[in-house]
Design an enzyme around this catalytic site. Structure first.
Site, PDB file in Angstrom:
ATOM      1  N   HIS A 237     -56.224  -6.641  17.702  1.00 54.70           N
ATOM      2  CA  HIS A 237     -56.836  -5.579  18.664  1.00 54.70           C
ATOM      3  C   HIS A 237     -58.303  -5.275  17.910  1.00 54.70           C
ATOM      4  O   HIS A 237     -59.315  -4.635  18.698  1.00 54.70           O
ATOM      5  CB  HIS A 237     -56.042  -4.391  18.997  1.00 54.70           C
ATOM      6  CG  HIS A 237     -56.433  -4.088  20.300  1.00 54.70           C
ATOM      7  ND1 HIS A 237     -55.911  -4.623  21.468  1.00 54.70           N
ATOM      8  CD2 HIS A 237     -56.791  -2.991  20.839  1.00 54.70           C
ATOM      9  CE1 HIS A 237     -56.304  -4.102  22.728  1.00 54.70           C
ATOM     10  NE2 HIS A 237     -56.828  -2.983  22.199  1.00 54.70           N
ATOM     11  N   ARG A 240     -61.090  -7.041  19.350  1.00 50.84           N
ATOM     12  CA  ARG A 240     -61.394  -6.740  20.879  1.00 50.84           C
ATOM     13  C   ARG A 240     -62.293  -5.275  20.491  1.00 50.84           C
ATOM     14  O   ARG A 240     -63.507  -5.394  21.310  1.00 50.84           O
ATOM     15  CB  ARG A 240     -60.216  -6.338  21.435  1.00 50.84           C
ATOM     16  CG  ARG A 240     -60.362  -5.732  23.000  1.00 50.84           C
ATOM     17  CD  ARG A 240     -58.949  -5.744  23.565  1.00 50.84           C
ATOM     18  NE  ARG A 240     -59.151  -4.942  24.986  1.00 50.84           N
ATOM     19  CZ  ARG A 240     -59.592  -5.207  26.080  1.00 50.84           C
ATOM     20  NH1 ARG A 240     -59.909  -6.473  26.301  1.00 50.84           N
ATOM     21  NH2 ARG A 240     -59.343  -4.512  27.210  1.00 50.84           N
TER      22      ARG A 240
END
Length: 296
Positions: A237, A240
Site C-alpha cells: 500500500h 499506492r
C-alpha cells in the site's frame, strides 16, 4: 450463525456489492460481539449498554484505536440494517461514540526509493520479470493489493494502454498505464507467464502457476524491499500512497487523482494534499535561511 447476521451478509453481497474479503471482515467483527454476549442475549435483544461494554472490552485488549473503531463501525452498520429491515424497533448503536483515531500521514517513498526498488529486479528470471511487472503496476497505477490479485488476463489492454480494475464495492475503473508498466507487463505476458505454467486466469501467477495471493504479494514486496536496501517498513500500500503523492506533486488535479485511486469521497484523497504540504514545509525548513531562529 444467527439468521439476522446471514441476512446482513447477503445484503452486503447482493445489494452493496462488497467483495468477499470485506464481507468476511464484517462477519468476523460481528461474530466476535456475538461470542462476547455468551448467549445471555441475542443480537436482536442488545441495547446500548451491551455495545458500550463490548467497546470497553476491546479497549482493554490493547487493540489499536483504529481496529476498535473498525469493529464498532461494523456493528453500527449491522444495527442500522436490522432497524431498516424490521428485525429490531430501535437502533442501539445510534448514540454510540467511537474512539477518536489520531490522524497520521501515510508513509510514502521518495521517487529515488521507488525507482531503486523497481530497478532491483533485473529481469534475468521469470520470477524477476513477474516481480518487476508487479512493482510497475503498484507504483505506476496505484492499485490496492486486492485489485492486483484480482486482475484477470482480460483486464489488461496493452494496445490501448490501460488496465480495467475492480475496486471496493466492485466498482470498476479504467487506469492508464505508462510506458514502463506496459513494457514490463508485455515482457511478463510473453516470457514469464508461459514459463510459470499457467493454471489460473489470474494475471499474476505464483511459482507453481496458480494465482498469486495477497499474502504471497506481501512476502514478495518485503523481500524485494530488503534486497534493495530500504531500511524501513514498506508495504504494497506504500506504493499506492507514493503514486498519489507523486501525482499531486507533479501537478495533477485532485479530482483526477480521486478517479484514478477509485476513492468514493474526495476527503479520502485530500490526505495526500496534506502530505505534499508537509513535505514542502520540510523542504522549506531545510533550505530557507529565515525558516528557523539562529542558535545563540
Amino acid at each position: 450463525m444467527p439468521e439476522e447476521l446471514k441476512a446482513f451478509l447477503n445484503y452486503l453481497l447482493l445489494e452493496r456489492n462488497y467483495s468477499p474479503h470485506t464481507i468476511a471482515a464484517y462477519q468476523k467483527d460481528i461474530s466476535e460481539f456475538w461470542e462476547f454476549l455468551q448467549g445471555e442475549k441475542s443480537l436482536t435483544m442488545v441495547g446500548e449498554l451491551e455495545l458500550k461494554k463490548f467497546l470497553v472490552y476491546l479497549l482493554k485488549k490493547k487493540l489499536s484505536r483504529r481496529t476498535v473503531a473498525r469493529k464498532m463501525v461494523a456493528l453500527r452498520s449491522f444495527y442500522r440494517f436490522l432497524k431498516k429491515s424490521g428485525f429490531i424497533k430501535e437502533n442501539p448503536s445510534l448514540n454510540l461514540e467511537l474512539p477518536k483515531i489520531p490522524k497520521t500521514l501515510p508513509e510514502v517513498l521518495t521517487v529515488e526509493e521507488a525507482l531503486k526498488i523497481i530497478e532491483s529486479q533485473k529481469q534475468f528470471t521469470p520470477i524477476e520479470i513477474r516481480n518487476k511487472a508487479l512493482l510497475e503496476l503498484f507504483y505506476g497505477a496505484g492499485l490496492r493489493i486486492g485489485e492486483i490479485v484480482g486482475l484477470k488476463l482480460g483486464d489488461v489492454d496493452l494496445a490501448q494502454g490501460y488496465v480495467r480494475v475492480t475496486g471496493k464495492g466492485r466498482r470498476q475503473r479504467i487506469i492508464p498505464l505508462g510506458s514502463y508498466a506496459l513494457n514490463a507487463l508485455k515482457l511478463y505476458l510473453e516470457v514469464s507467464r508461459p514459463a510459470l505454467g499457467p493454471k489460473s486466469e489470474q494475471l499474476f501467477l505464483n511459482q507453481r502457476g496458480g494465482g498469486i495471493t495477497p499474502r504471497g504479494v506481501r512476502l514478495i514486496i518485503a523481500k524485494i524491499v530488503k534486497k534493495a536496501g530500504i531500511n524501513r517498513k514498506i508495504t504494497p500500500h506504500t506504493f499506492r500512497h507514493s503514486y498519489a503523492t507523486h501525482l499531486l506533486e507533479g501537478g495533477a488535479d485532485i479530482r483526477s487523482v480521486q478517479e484514478l485511486l477509485g476513492h468514493k469521497r474526495l476527503s479520502t484523497t485530500e490526505i495526500y494534499t496534506h502530505l505534499s504540504k508537509e513535505q514542502l514545509r520540510e523542504v522549506y525548513i531545510q533550505a530557507h535561511p529565515r525558516s528557523r531562529e539562529e542558535k545563540k
